[in-house]
Design a protein around this motif. Structure first.
Motif, PDB file in Angstrom:
ATOM      1  N   VAL A   1       0.841  -1.200   0.000  1.00 37.21           N
ATOM      2  CA  VAL A   1       0.000   0.000   0.000  1.00 37.21           C
ATOM      3  C   VAL A   1       0.877   1.252   0.000  1.00 37.21           C
ATOM      4  N   GLY A   2       0.582   2.159  -0.932  1.00 34.29           N
ATOM      5  CA  GLY A   2       1.252   3.448  -0.986  1.00 34.29           C
ATOM      6  C   GLY A   2       0.373   4.529  -0.384  1.00 34.29           C
ATOM      7  N   THR A   3       0.980   5.407   0.406  1.00 34.60           N
ATOM      8  CA  THR A   3       0.241   6.480   1.067  1.00 34.60           C
ATOM      9  C   THR A   3       0.645   7.834   0.508  1.00 34.60           C
ATOM     10  N   ALA A   4      -0.099   8.867   0.876  1.00 32.99           N
ATOM     11  CA  ALA A   4       0.054  10.191   0.278  1.00 32.99           C
ATOM     12  C   ALA A   4       1.418  10.814   0.542  1.00 32.99           C
ATOM     13  N   ASP A   5       2.120  10.354   1.564  1.00 28.45           N
ATOM     14  CA  ASP A   5       3.440  10.901   1.867  1.00 28.45           C
ATOM     15  C   ASP A   5       4.545  10.231   1.071  1.00 28.45           C
ATOM     16  N   GLY A   6       4.179   9.368   0.124  1.00 31.59           N
ATOM     17  CA  GLY A   6       5.168   8.701  -0.714  1.00 31.59           C
ATOM     18  C   GLY A   6       5.770   7.451  -0.089  1.00 31.59           C
ATOM     19  N   ARG A   7       5.263   7.025   1.055  1.00 32.97           N
ATOM     20  CA  ARG A   7       5.795   5.837   1.709  1.00 32.97           C
ATOM     21  C   ARG A   7       5.011   4.591   1.296  1.00 32.97           C
ATOM     22  N   THR A   8       5.630   3.439   1.520  1.00 36.34           N
ATOM     23  CA  THR A   8       5.032   2.170   1.122  1.00 36.34           C
ATOM     24  C   THR A   8       4.982   1.234   2.319  1.00 36.34           C
ATOM     25  N   TRP A   9       3.889   0.456   2.395  1.00 38.83           N
ATOM     26  CA  TRP A   9       3.627  -0.358   3.568  1.00 38.83           C
ATOM     27  C   TRP A   9       3.194  -1.753   3.159  1.00 38.83           C
ATOM     28  N   LEU A  10       3.474  -2.731   4.024  1.00 37.78           N
ATOM     29  CA  LEU A  10       2.901  -4.063   3.899  1.00 37.78           C
ATOM     30  C   LEU A  10       1.703  -4.127   4.835  1.00 37.78           C
ATOM     31  N   ALA A  11       0.525  -4.268   4.267  1.00 39.72           N
ATOM     32  CA  ALA A  11      -0.708  -4.389   5.049  1.00 39.72           C
ATOM     33  C   ALA A  11      -1.216  -5.817   4.904  1.00 39.72           C
ATOM     34  N   ASP A  12      -1.640  -6.405   6.024  1.00 43.69           N
ATOM     35  CA  ASP A  12      -2.134  -7.777   5.997  1.00 43.69           C
ATOM     36  C   ASP A  12      -3.152  -7.955   7.119  1.00 43.69           C
ATOM     37  N   VAL A  13      -4.427  -7.968   6.753  1.00 49.20           N
ATOM     38  CA  VAL A  13      -5.501  -8.170   7.727  1.00 49.20           C
ATOM     39  C   VAL A  13      -6.107  -9.562   7.591  1.00 49.20           C
ATOM     40  N   GLY A  14      -5.382 -10.466   6.897  1.00 50.00           N
ATOM     41  CA  GLY A  14      -5.938 -11.782   6.606  1.00 50.00           C
ATOM     42  C   GLY A  14      -5.057 -12.952   6.985  1.00 50.00           C
TER      43      GLY A  14
ATOM     44  N   HIS B   1      -0.705  -5.759  14.133  1.00 48.37           N
ATOM     45  CA  HIS B   1      -1.901  -4.937  14.286  1.00 48.37           C
ATOM     46  C   HIS B   1      -1.876  -3.723  13.366  1.00 48.37           C
ATOM     47  N   HIS B   2      -0.698  -3.308  12.974  1.00 45.10           N
ATOM     48  CA  HIS B   2      -0.524  -2.130  12.117  1.00 45.10           C
ATOM     49  C   HIS B   2       0.306  -2.511  10.892  1.00 45.10           C
ATOM     50  N   PRO B   3       0.202  -1.753   9.818  1.00 47.90           N
ATOM     51  CA  PRO B   3       1.023  -2.045   8.643  1.00 47.90           C
ATOM     52  C   PRO B   3       2.513  -1.975   8.975  1.00 47.90           C
ATOM     53  N   LEU B   4       3.304  -2.729   8.224  1.00 54.73           N
ATOM     54  CA  LEU B   4       4.750  -2.744   8.404  1.00 54.73           C
ATOM     55  C   LEU B   4       5.409  -1.889   7.334  1.00 54.73           C
ATOM     56  N   ARG B   5       6.492  -1.221   7.688  1.00 57.35           N
ATOM     57  CA  ARG B   5       7.210  -0.364   6.747  1.00 57.35           C
ATOM     58  C   ARG B   5       7.898  -1.239   5.702  1.00 57.35           C
ATOM     59  N   TRP B   6       7.542  -1.034   4.447  1.00 53.55           N
ATOM     60  CA  TRP B   6       7.992  -1.902   3.360  1.00 53.55           C
ATOM     61  C   TRP B   6       9.509  -1.898   3.198  1.00 53.55           C
TER      62      TRP B   6
END
Length: 281
Positions: free
Chosen positions: A124-137, A143-148
Motif C-alpha cells: 500500500v502506498g500512502t500520500a506521503d510517498g511511503r510504502t507499507w505491507l498491510a495484511d488483515v488476513g 496490528h498495524h502495517p509494516l514499513r515496506w
C-alpha cells in the motif's frame, strides 16, 4: 496490474464504502495518509473476523471486489486471507490509497513452503510517498502495517516483525518474520485478484488444507488481545499472554458467541464437513 487506485473501485459507490467504514466504526479519512492506513488496518482487525465459516457452511467464495465488500458490509461476515485482504484492499483503493495485491507462500512444518498463491497480502502506498505491507488476513499478525523498505525489527502490539530478503532465492522475494520465525515468503510481482482463484479453491476443498479440517473465527480484542472460537472451544488471550479457555456446551451458547462477540448472525452451528465439495464460484 501495477496497482488499484480509487477510480478502479469507484463502481463500489458511496453506499458500500460508507457502509464498510461504519462496520469499522470510523469515518472517511480526508487523505490517504499513513496514519489513516494504520487506523483502518487496526479497525479492520478489531471488527471483521478471520473466519472460514463459508468453507464449512458450503457457501460459495467469490473473488470479485464488489462481492467481497458486500460480504463484509451486507452479510456482516469476515473470511480468510483472499476475502479479507481482497475486501480491505478494495476499500483502500476506493479511498485513494495505491494498492497492489501480492502472492505469498506460508511456511509450514520444518520450513516447508505452501502452495503457490497460498496467501494474499497488500502493498500500500500512502500520500506521503511511503510504502507499507498491510495484511488483515493472516490471523494473529501485526496490528498495524509494516514499513515496506525497513529491514530492521519493527515492534508491533502483535509481536516483533522483520521484512528480510529471502536468502535462498534470487527473484527478489521477501520473508516476513515474526518473533524470529518466518511466517510467509512474499513475491514482489503485482498480482490481480483473479490470480488467487486456484489457491482459494484448493484451501476450500482440499483435504490437505487446514481450512477444510477445522473451524475458526478470530479477531483482535479492544485491549490488544485476541478472541478465538474453534468449533465449540472459546479462547481469549490477553496482551500479557494470559489465556482463558472453555468449551461451549449448547448450540445457543455457540450462536450467542458468534452474534455477541463477532457480530455474525447464524441460523445453525457450523460443523466441519468432508472436504472435496466445490465451494468457489
Amino acid at each position: 496490474m501495477d496497482s488499484h487506485r480509487s477510480e478502479d473501485s469507484a463502481h463500489l459507490g458511496a453506499r458500500l464504502v460508507d457502509g464498510y467504514l461504519r462496520r469499522l466504526g470510523t469515518g472517511r479519512p480526508p487523505r490517504p495518509t499513513a496514519a489513516a492506513l494504520s487506523e483502518l488496518h487496526l479497525r479492520q482487525l478489531l471488527t471483521v473476523p478471520f473466519e472460514n465459516l463459508s468453507v464449512q457452511l458450503g457457501e460459495r467464495i467469490v473473488l470479485e471486489e464488489r462481492r467481497l465488500v458486500e460480504k463484509v458490509v451486507e452479510k456482516r461476515r469476515g473470511g480468510f486471507c483472499y476475502e479479507l485482504n481482497g475486501a480491505f484492499g478494495t476499500l483502500l483503493a476506493a479511498l485513494g490509497f495505491e494498492v497492489t495485491f501480492l502472492a505469498a507462500r506460508v511456511f509450514g512444518a520444518e520450513g516447508r513452503l505452501g502452495i503457490p498463491y497460498d496467501h494474499m497480502a497488500l502493498k500500500v502506498g500512502t500520500a506521503d510517498g511511503r510504502t507499507w505491507l498491510a495484511d488483515v488476513g493472516f490471523g494473529a499478525h501485526s496490528h498495524h502495517p509494516l514499513r515496506w523498505e525497513d529491514r530492521g525489527e519493527q515492534k508491533d502490539p502483535g509481536g516483533m516483525f522483520r521484512i528480510v530478503e529471502a536468502a535462498d532465492v534470487d527473484a527478489g522475494d521477501l520473508d516476513v518474520v515474526k518473533n524470529g520465525s518466518p511466517e510467509y515468503r512474499l513475491e514482489v510481482r503485482p498480482r490481480a485478484l483473479g490470480d488467487f482463484v486456484t489457491g482459494a479453491w484448493w484451501h476450500s476443498t482440499s483435504p490437505e488444507s487446514h481450512f477444510t479440517r477445522s473451524l475458526v473465527c478470530s479477531r483482535v480484542t479492544e485491549d490488544g488481545g485476541r478472541i478465538t472460537l474453534s468449533g465449540r472451544r472459546l479462547k481469549e488471550t490477553t496482551p500479557e499472554g494470559g489465556d482463558m479457555e472453555r468449551e461451549l456446551v449448547t448450540d445457543e451458547e455457540v450462536l450467542g458467541v458468534y452474534r455477541e462477540r463477532f457480530g455474525i448472525e447464524l441460523e445453525q452451528v457450523p460443523e466441519v464437513r468432508a472436504a472435496g465439495a466445490d465451494r468457489l464460484g
